[in-house]
Design a protein around this motif. Sequence first.
Motif, PDB file in Angstrom:
ATOM      1  N   THR A  17       0.847  -1.192   0.000  1.00  0.00           N
ATOM      2  CA  THR A  17       0.000   0.000   0.000  1.00  0.00           C
ATOM      3  C   THR A  17       0.883   1.243   0.000  1.00  0.00           C
ATOM      4  OG1 THR A  17      -0.131   0.590   2.355  1.00  0.00           O
ATOM      5  CG2 THR A  17      -1.463  -1.296   1.657  1.00  0.00           C
ATOM      6  N   THR A  18       0.237   2.375  -0.087  1.00  0.00           N
ATOM      7  CA  THR A  18       0.947   3.661  -0.053  1.00  0.00           C
ATOM      8  C   THR A  18       1.565   3.953   1.320  1.00  0.00           C
ATOM      9  OG1 THR A  18      -1.224   4.628   0.344  1.00  0.00           O
ATOM     10  CG2 THR A  18      -0.366   4.769  -1.902  1.00  0.00           C
ATOM     11  N   ILE A  19       1.257   3.145   2.323  1.00  0.00           N
ATOM     12  CA  ILE A  19       1.929   3.303   3.620  1.00  0.00           C
ATOM     13  C   ILE A  19       2.780   2.064   3.941  1.00  0.00           C
ATOM     14  CG2 ILE A  19       0.300   4.970   4.628  1.00  0.00           C
ATOM     15  CD1 ILE A  19      -0.948   2.493   6.156  1.00  0.00           C
ATOM     16  N   GLY A  20       3.156   1.323   2.896  1.00  0.00           N
ATOM     17  CA  GLY A  20       3.979   0.120   3.097  1.00  0.00           C
ATOM     18  C   GLY A  20       3.122  -1.127   3.120  1.00  0.00           C
ATOM     19  N   GLN A  21       3.788  -2.275   3.446  1.00  0.00           N
ATOM     20  CA  GLN A  21       3.027  -3.523   3.445  1.00  0.00           C
ATOM     21  C   GLN A  21       2.153  -3.602   4.696  1.00  0.00           C
ATOM     22  OE1 GLN A  21       4.634  -7.741   3.785  1.00  0.00           O
ATOM     23  NE2 GLN A  21       4.339  -7.596   1.570  1.00  0.00           N
ATOM     24  N   ILE A  22       0.944  -4.070   4.523  1.00  0.00           N
ATOM     25  CA  ILE A  22       0.039  -4.249   5.673  1.00  0.00           C
ATOM     26  C   ILE A  22      -0.515  -5.670   5.665  1.00  0.00           C
ATOM     27  CG2 ILE A  22      -0.734  -1.829   5.736  1.00  0.00           C
ATOM     28  CD1 ILE A  22      -3.472  -3.143   4.557  1.00  0.00           C
ATOM     29  N   SER A  71      -6.821  -0.363  -5.983  1.00  0.00           N
ATOM     30  CA  SER A  71      -6.988  -0.544  -7.426  1.00  0.00           C
ATOM     31  C   SER A  71      -5.839  -1.377  -7.950  1.00  0.00           C
ATOM     32  CB  SER A  71      -7.093   0.781  -8.179  1.00  0.00           C
ATOM     33  OG  SER A  71      -5.807   1.304  -8.410  1.00  0.00           O
ATOM     34  N   ILE A  72      -5.878  -1.649  -9.241  1.00  0.00           N
ATOM     35  CA  ILE A  72      -4.889  -2.540  -9.852  1.00  0.00           C
ATOM     36  C   ILE A  72      -3.622  -1.769 -10.255  1.00  0.00           C
ATOM     37  CG2 ILE A  72      -6.643  -4.146 -10.644  1.00  0.00           C
ATOM     38  CD1 ILE A  72      -6.376  -2.768 -13.419  1.00  0.00           C
ATOM     39  N   ASP A  73      -3.499  -0.523  -9.833  1.00  0.00           N
ATOM     40  CA  ASP A  73      -2.310   0.274 -10.152  1.00  0.00           C
ATOM     41  C   ASP A  73      -1.213   0.046  -9.105  1.00  0.00           C
ATOM     42  OD1 ASP A  73      -3.425   2.027 -12.465  1.00  0.00           O
ATOM     43  OD2 ASP A  73      -4.968   2.057 -10.912  1.00  0.00           O
ATOM     44  N   SER A  74      -0.019   0.587  -9.427  1.00  0.00           N
ATOM     45  CA  SER A  74       1.156   0.397  -8.560  1.00  0.00           C
ATOM     46  C   SER A  74       1.201   1.471  -7.472  1.00  0.00           C
ATOM     47  CB  SER A  74       2.419   0.524  -9.416  1.00  0.00           C
ATOM     48  OG  SER A  74       2.517   1.860  -9.893  1.00  0.00           O
ATOM     49  N   VAL A  75       2.030   1.245  -6.467  1.00  0.00           N
ATOM     50  CA  VAL A  75       2.208   2.256  -5.415  1.00  0.00           C
ATOM     51  C   VAL A  75       2.718   3.592  -5.996  1.00  0.00           C
ATOM     52  CG1 VAL A  75       3.560   2.863  -3.356  1.00  0.00           C
ATOM     53  CG2 VAL A  75       2.400   0.644  -3.467  1.00  0.00           C
ATOM     54  N   PRO A  76       3.734   3.593  -6.893  1.00  0.00           N
ATOM     55  CA  PRO A  76       4.158   4.886  -7.446  1.00  0.00           C
ATOM     56  C   PRO A  76       3.013   5.627  -8.170  1.00  0.00           C
ATOM     57  CG  PRO A  76       5.804   3.202  -7.929  1.00  0.00           C
ATOM     58  CD  PRO A  76       4.638   2.502  -7.309  1.00  0.00           C
ATOM     59  N   ASP A  77       2.174   4.884  -8.893  1.00  0.00           N
ATOM     60  CA  ASP A  77       1.028   5.530  -9.540  1.00  0.00           C
ATOM     61  C   ASP A  77       0.066   6.108  -8.492  1.00  0.00           C
ATOM     62  OD1 ASP A  77       1.698   5.319 -12.176  1.00  0.00           O
ATOM     63  OD2 ASP A  77       0.507   3.523 -12.575  1.00  0.00           O
ATOM     64  N   HIS A  78      -0.209   5.334  -7.449  1.00  0.00           N
ATOM     65  CA  HIS A  78      -1.108   5.827  -6.395  1.00  0.00           C
ATOM     66  C   HIS A  78      -0.574   7.141  -5.811  1.00  0.00           C
ATOM     67  CE1 HIS A  78      -3.492   2.284  -6.591  1.00  0.00           C
ATOM     68  NE2 HIS A  78      -2.913   1.567  -5.649  1.00  0.00           N
ATOM     69  N   PRO A 100      -4.672   4.856   3.250  1.00  0.00           N
ATOM     70  CA  PRO A 100      -3.798   4.197   2.271  1.00  0.00           C
ATOM     71  C   PRO A 100      -4.571   3.679   1.057  1.00  0.00           C
ATOM     72  CG  PRO A 100      -4.155   2.764   4.181  1.00  0.00           C
ATOM     73  CD  PRO A 100      -4.901   4.038   4.461  1.00  0.00           C
ATOM     74  N   ILE A 101      -3.839   3.443  -0.014  1.00  0.00           N
ATOM     75  CA  ILE A 101      -4.412   2.779  -1.200  1.00  0.00           C
ATOM     76  C   ILE A 101      -3.603   1.500  -1.449  1.00  0.00           C
ATOM     77  CG2 ILE A 101      -5.113   3.003  -3.609  1.00  0.00           C
ATOM     78  CD1 ILE A 101      -4.818   6.008  -3.405  1.00  0.00           C
ATOM     79  N   ILE A 102      -4.291   0.393  -1.590  1.00  0.00           N
ATOM     80  CA  ILE A 102      -3.655  -0.901  -1.877  1.00  0.00           C
ATOM     81  C   ILE A 102      -3.290  -0.958  -3.359  1.00  0.00           C
ATOM     82  CG2 ILE A 102      -4.068  -3.401  -2.041  1.00  0.00           C
ATOM     83  CD1 ILE A 102      -5.987  -3.106   0.366  1.00  0.00           C
ATOM     84  N   ALA A 103      -2.086  -1.474  -3.644  1.00  0.00           N
ATOM     85  CA  ALA A 103      -1.660  -1.721  -5.025  1.00  0.00           C
ATOM     86  C   ALA A 103      -1.872  -3.199  -5.330  1.00  0.00           C
ATOM     87  CB  ALA A 103      -0.191  -1.354  -5.180  1.00  0.00           C
ATOM     88  N   ASP A 104      -2.678  -3.485  -6.329  1.00  0.00           N
ATOM     89  CA  ASP A 104      -3.007  -4.875  -6.661  1.00  0.00           C
ATOM     90  C   ASP A 104      -2.784  -5.093  -8.163  1.00  0.00           C
ATOM     91  OD1 ASP A 104      -4.043  -7.487  -6.300  1.00  0.00           O
ATOM     92  OD2 ASP A 104      -6.075  -6.812  -6.782  1.00  0.00           O
ATOM     93  N   PRO A 105      -1.546  -4.811  -8.648  1.00  0.00           N
ATOM     94  CA  PRO A 105      -1.324  -4.846 -10.102  1.00  0.00           C
ATOM     95  C   PRO A 105      -1.531  -6.222 -10.726  1.00  0.00           C
ATOM     96  CG  PRO A 105       0.759  -4.550  -8.927  1.00  0.00           C
ATOM     97  CD  PRO A 105      -0.333  -4.411  -7.910  1.00  0.00           C
TER      98      PRO A 105
END
Lengths: 224, 224
Positions: A17-22, A71-78, A100-105
């Motif tokens: 996620t945008t705040i690291g792994q959770i 969303s299916i985007d990456s952390v840098p995109d978020h 936070p936003i989860i990255a699920d590419p």
Amino acid sequence: MPGIMLGDMFPDFKADTTIGQIRFHEFLGDSWGILFSHPRDYTPVCTTELGRAVKLAEEFKKRNVRMIALSIDSVPDHLGWSKDINSYNSDEPTETLPFPIIADPKRDLAVKLGMLDPDEKDNDGMPVTARCVFIIGPDKKMKLSILYPATTGRNFDEILRVVDSLQLTAKHSVATPVDWKPGDKVMVTPNVPEEEASKIFTCGVTTKELPSGKKYLRYTAQPK
Amino acid sequence: MPGIMLGDMFPDFKADTTIGQIRFHEFLGDSWGILFSHPRDYTPVCTTELGRAVKLAEEFKKRNVRMIALSIDSVPDHLGWSKDINSYNSDEPTETLPFPIIADPKRDLAVKLGMLDPDEKDNDGMPVTARCVFIIGPDKKMKLSILYPATTGRNFDEILRVVDSLQLTAKHSVATPVDWKPGDKVMVTPNVPEEEASKIFTCGVTTKELPSGKKYLRYTAQPK
């Protein structure tokens, strides 16, 4: 196709996620939770939705609801897109949002949680995430869900309204009628016998007469 | 657990209803459809919900949406309870509503369609139906769903709002932003190139400047 039903234990998972792994359950702790997905970063409706979610973050916090997007985007995109969201809100265009936003590419979570919208494809022809909302109780069980397609932005007033209903009815033997808003009258649930209702609801209970003669349409003031 | 996802072909089924036996796809014909379940007849929130649905039947008809309700009660119960619903609406207490109600006493459909609320049990300890809404397109595919528990009455204004969004966005290359209401501005979808947008949307397109420099936040007037 998979799908999480009301009352199901919400799956625990690890995510970037945008705040690291959770770990999801750890992230939720003892709070209520709202997990909401959007189709893509840098797209129009999603920006208006996350902008509104940012503005409502204090309202969710007051209600002890932890927010997390996906969303299916990456952390840098978020992170890059968060600047656009803050700018859309006329705030300082930083990379920080109040949730936070989860990255699920690889779409692992989107598939596991039944969040894909097969009618909306990305440039590689792969389906993107739908506009899901999952509301999760402190017991980690699924309390409510909505599943809207990419074309249709959500209604965050409705999401707050149902959080208020879920929290009120978890605490008191009442249910909220159609189109209820906080402060409106509520209904006494059928499992409360007539003689108990007036003891529990000291503000009074009004029962509507009906052709069946059954005494189930019982209103009372919203409990504090 | 079963669950119907966005874009899935909505299952066809035979069912007993207050207007006799139907086949679901035949009942829908070429129309849009809304299938909504409630926990039990002769219970408070359900009566307020179906009362409101009755009042909005003309609005759904105008939008070419066929309505059908469902619960685990019998046809005679549905008919008797319909008198209460009409009386609650201050109408003549007849057994007729402007839409049929499916009788699913064995829970065959509720299980098949993922509509049960395991937290709410009847007197025999069996789970009852949740407050589901399925909106089905003329192509018989699932367009949108909501799944609320027994405690939380739905918001029929929100249901009409999303029908309007689904129908508008099925016809035009637009999507509706967060909290959109009919008449508000809409967003041009990302698949419309910049040079085409101004040709398609002759009322004009406004693009918001964003830190990313990407030109995706494009508003236009709601197409007629």
